[in-house]
Motif scaffolding. Structure first.
Motif, mmCIF file in Angstrom:
data_model
loop_
_atom_site.group_PDB
_atom_site.id
_atom_site.type_symbol
_atom_site.label_atom_id
_atom_site.label_comp_id
_atom_site.label_asym_id
_atom_site.label_seq_id
_atom_site.Cartn_x
_atom_site.Cartn_y
_atom_site.Cartn_z
ATOM 1 N N THR A 356 0.818 -1.215 0.000
ATOM 2 C CA THR A 356 0.000 0.000 0.000
ATOM 3 C C THR A 356 0.851 1.264 0.000
ATOM 4 O O THR A 356 0.458 2.288 -0.569
ATOM 5 C CB THR A 356 -0.946 0.020 1.212
ATOM 6 O OG1 THR A 356 -0.185 -0.196 2.412
ATOM 7 C CG2 THR A 356 -2.012 -1.061 1.086
ATOM 8 N N ALA A 360 0.452 4.149 -2.708
ATOM 9 C CA ALA A 360 0.183 5.524 -2.268
ATOM 10 C C ALA A 360 1.175 6.494 -2.898
ATOM 11 O O ALA A 360 0.803 7.600 -3.319
ATOM 12 C CB ALA A 360 0.239 5.607 -0.740
ATOM 13 N N SER A 371 -2.091 11.071 -0.212
ATOM 14 C CA SER A 371 -2.840 9.869 -0.569
ATOM 15 C C SER A 371 -2.703 8.798 0.506
ATOM 16 O O SER A 371 -1.629 8.600 1.071
ATOM 17 C CB SER A 371 -2.340 9.304 -1.912
ATOM 18 O OG SER A 371 -2.513 10.250 -2.950
ATOM 19 N N ILE A 372 -3.808 8.102 0.744
ATOM 20 C CA ILE A 372 -3.828 6.987 1.684
ATOM 21 C C ILE A 372 -4.440 5.787 0.961
ATOM 22 O O ILE A 372 -5.518 5.886 0.371
ATOM 23 C CB ILE A 372 -4.638 7.302 2.953
ATOM 24 C CG1 ILE A 372 -4.067 8.538 3.661
ATOM 25 C CG2 ILE A 372 -4.635 6.102 3.905
ATOM 26 C CD1 ILE A 372 -4.836 8.940 4.913
ATOM 27 N N VAL A 373 -3.749 4.663 1.012
ATOM 28 C CA VAL A 373 -4.227 3.426 0.404
ATOM 29 C C VAL A 373 -4.410 2.405 1.520
ATOM 30 O O VAL A 373 -3.476 2.135 2.287
ATOM 31 C CB VAL A 373 -3.238 2.904 -0.659
ATOM 32 C CG1 VAL A 373 -3.730 1.590 -1.240
ATOM 33 C CG2 VAL A 373 -3.063 3.940 -1.761
ATOM 34 N N ALA A 386 0.119 5.975 4.174
ATOM 35 C CA ALA A 386 -0.158 7.342 3.730
ATOM 36 C C ALA A 386 1.130 7.986 3.240
ATOM 37 O O ALA A 386 2.196 7.779 3.816
ATOM 38 C CB ALA A 386 -0.743 8.156 4.881
#
Length: 784
Positions: A356, A360, A371-373, A386
């Motif tokens: 992630t 991100a 951005s946050i995944v 993040a």
């Protein structure tokens, strides 16, 4: 025209550069680069250029160091079982390995433990502590983790486990009640450098325990320090620079095997080799499975085991690359559907939580937004990463809503979190509002600092070697970016197995320079071969078969003139490659239907009478030929000044049936011939004239139609006779003559011209850009 994707900021040369250059006995260029890095005095510059062990700080200045060292020595004396509790990224596994080797030198009884990302999550946890306690551990040393483990450390205290925390992440409002906490970011810590990586903190502990810097562990320190993207200044510069020398010896069988199996370049290694070679591979283990193989490969002394571990890690890295691409594609699609996009927060149950952070970073690169995944498990618990942009403190913003998270920690530019799916919408709303309140539209434009403007002739292998004095490059010591302005394109092509990269040969004043842009194949299509292009990027010496040549790695490019692409003769289906923001200029009704059949939306089609089109449209395609040049000029008066790119197809199915208009002398001769002969048989007369004058049949028939429209002649029953009293009229009074005159003019100007002539014709209608932007006008003065 090709717009740059970032905002170029040229740094002006300080007036003191020459003074510093004289003091240091270096070039003015090097002095300029040093000043840009905050080294504006002789003392600071020498410390930067010649960072060595003598300039390192006393480890006991770090808060908690004495208590930790005393407790570890006591545990060694009493033969207590010490467990090193690590993290699963490169910084974490290198920290674990360095601490274990230090304990081994001291004769300690020890073991190690790295939690599984997928079954345990991030950081110390109760189940792990229970297991380690049951196995006889009495002292736990966390490395690169633990600063946020308030509850878990409290539980360890209840068990009777002593915990020493070594970490470098941001410190929260409450510290764990550990036996000792070593973190240079603690508010009351007087240690003079707070930007160490986790492995850098462990190196300070090792120094304090051993009484000297363990130089054989500097390769581990360079791996963690460079991979964790901490500033490569102060002690980190020493760790990275000296550590790369040790790493280049490949004393560790595991790293040697990994280097050979993965095809990494031969030593000596650079920071780029760590950041794009060793680092991603060591990270892949913890991202895709257990991080244990990554730690084991750093510790093993067995060649056979090293090779098997390297095979496993390389396999995991390939799997990681494939997974990243798949999730990135899905995350981008989800991002496009968000109603608010000041920040990007996306989540999915099918995602791998180990990648992630990479995804991100990809979203930040694409959208220039924090951005946050988040990867959700089957129970709705999300583990997210993040990433932020310059100017937005992600850690501070997320700290204000800690209640949304089960776990949380990180830095201003990156963070990790655990969150229930029911709180994701609240998180998204908070982050969007926080970004909206603190950032401006200008903040969302990524800035590209440019330190040097060079002529092509300035770029030499010796110049590049001079720049490399500042290596290793990284955060707060970036590889100097240079600008080369208005170079001609000698060669250009897309390269790579999937054609995603671009290679150019630029030329100026008889000097050429090889350039390559990774993941920038759009430049191959977006830049015409005869344009003058300005590029920014980093220089390097490229060695191939014993030859060393300068090379520029392109980061961004700009073409200030409107791009005119000559696509005459290409099939109409070529336009399928243009996107939905393109407008198509059409004059012939039949072509409008053809475009519609190809799926072009009605609002994208501009007919010759249109006077308005969206100002956001900058790419145009001239589909077909106009009836006359005036019609074309009218269109370009309306839209020409907003064109960045013009593709010229000029399809036409009704070309004039002759190559040029008959001359006035030809008309005069034919008129005299008809007058002399009187009444003529059309068919026989045309045959005679073609045979006698060598004119085409079409030419003669055209001239007769012109005479008929001018009422010079009359046609009756296949015969032609001269009118008794023909009125005086110009040839242009004949409609067919005027239509064909304009048609021939159009074809001659637009179809029969060279590419250069075509561009010359369009040039007056296209916007003329200023030679220099405001940023460039205030840019760097000559450094030579």
């Amino acid at each position: 025209m090709l717009q740059p994707t970032t905002k170029w900021e040229l740094k002006t040369e300080s007036e003191s550069a020459q003074v510093l250059a004289t003091q240091l006995e270096v070039s003015r260029l090097t002095a300029h680069l040093l000043i840009n890095r905050g080294c504006d005095t002789k003392e600071k510059a020498e410390a930067f250029l010649h960072m060595n062990e003598d300039r390192m700080h006393d480890p006991f200045l770090m808060k908690g160091m004495k208590e930790a060292v005393d407790r570890i020595h006591q545990a060694i004396i009493d033969q207590e079982k010490i467990v090193v509790f690590g993290d699963y990224d490169v910084d974490g596994v290198s920290s674990t390995a360095l601490m274990l080797e230090t304990l081994s030198k001291l004769g300690a009884k020890y073991d190690w433990y790295i939690p599984n990302r997928f079954t345990e999550g991030y950081g110390p946890n109760r189940n792990a502590f229970n297991k380690l306690y049951d196995e006889g551990a009495t002292l736990l040393i966390t490395v690169d983790t633990g600063i946020a483990a308030v509850d878990t450390v409290a539980y360890a205290n209840e068990l009777g486990l002593d915990v020493i925390i070594t970490d470098h992440h941001e410190v929260g409002p409450e510290l764990p009640n550990a036996f000792a906490v070593i973190n240079p970011k603690q508010k009351d810590c007087v240690y003079p450098f707070s930007d160490l990586a986790g492995v850098g903190v462990v190196m300070k502990v090792a120094h304090a325990l051993l009484g000297e810097v363990p130089k054989d562990g500097l390769d581990l320190v360079s791996l963690g320090t460079i991979s964790d993207l901490v500033p490569l200044i102060d002690e980190n510069r020493y760790f990275a620079k000296r550590g790369l020398r040790v790493l280049s010896r490949l004393d560790r069988p595991g790293l040697q095997a990994l280097c050979e199996l993965s095809g990494l370049s031969d030593p000596p290694f650079t920071a780029e080799n760590v950041g794009f070679g060793f680092g991603p591979r060591l990270n892949a283990a913890g991202r895709m499975s257990s991080a244990d193989p990554a730690c084991q490969i750093l510790l093993t002394t067995d060649q056979e085991e090293a090779y098997h571990l390297a095979e496993r890690i390389e396999q995991l890295n390939v799997e990681r690359q494939r997974t990243v691409e798949e999730i990135t594609t899905e995350a981008v699609a989800m991002s496009e559907k968000l109603t608010e996009q000041d920040a990007i927060v996306v989540a999915n149950e099918n995602w791998n939580s180990g990648v992630t952070g990479i995804v991100a970073s990809r979203l930040v690169e694409k959208y220039q937004r924090p951005s946050i995944v988040i990867a959700l498990d089957s129970e709705g618990v999300g583990k997210g990463s993040a990433r932020s942009i310059e100017g937005f403190d992600l850690y501070e913003s997320l700290s204000t809503v800690r209640e949304l998270f089960t776990h949380f920690g990180g830095h201003p530019m990156a963070a990790g979190l655990t969150i229930d799916h029911t709180n994701i919408d609240l998180l998204r709303a908070h982050l969007n509002e926080a970004v909206k309140q603190t950032m401006t539209d200008e903040d969302f434009i990524k800035t590209s600092p440019v330190e040097l403007e060079l002529k092509m002739s300035d770029v030499t292998t010796s110049l590049i070697k001079e720049i490399e004095q500042l290596a290793p490059f990284g955060v707060k010591n970036p590889k100097p970016s240079v600008l080369i302005r208005n170079a001609a394109i000698a060669q250009k092509k897309a390269i790579g197995s999937d054609q995603t990269h671009v290679k150019m040969l630029l030329e100026s004043d008889g000097v050429t320079l090889d350039c390559i842009g990774f993941r920038k194949s759009y430049m191959n299509d977006a830049v015409s071969d005869d344009s003058l292009i300005s590029v920014i990027g980093e220089l390097e010496n490229n060695e191939w078969r014993g030859n060393v040549k300068p090379q520029l790695i392109i980061r961004d490019a700009e073409v200030r003139e409107t791009q005119v692409f000559d696509m005459r003769g290409k099939p109409i289906q070529t336009i399928e490659r243009f996107d939905h923001e393109t407008s198509y200029i059409v004059f012939q009704d039949a072509m409008k239907q053809t475009l519609t059949n190809l799926g072009i939306a009605e609002h994208q089609i501009i007919d010759g009478e249109s006077e308005r089109v969206s100002k956001s449209v900058t790419t145009f395609v001239l589909i077909d030929l106009p009836k006359d040049l005036a019609s074309l000029e009218n269109v370009f008066r309306h839209f020409g000044k907003q064109m960045d790119t013009l593709y010229v197809l000029l399809q036409d199915e009704t070309k004039a049936y002759f190559t040029s208009l008959p001359t006035r002398e030809q008309f005069k001769w034919l008129f005299a011939y008809i007058k002399q002969e009187g009444t003529l048989d059309i068919h026989r007369t045309i045959e005679q004239i073609v045979r006698h004058k060598g004119w085409s049949v079409d030419t003669v028939r055209f001239m007769l139609v012109v005479f008929e429209e001018l009422q010079f002649i009359t046609k009756r029953g296949g015969r032609v006779e001269l009118n008794d009293t023909p009125s005086k009229k110009a040839l242009t009074d004949a409609p067919i003559y005027e239509r064909h005159r304009k048609k021939v003019e159009v074809e001659t100007t637009l179809l029969m011209s060279t590419t250069e002539q075509l561009k010359t014709f369009f040039h007056p209608f296209l916007v003329e850009q200023p030679i220099e932007s405001e940023e460039i006008r205030s840019g760097l003065q000559s450094t030579h």
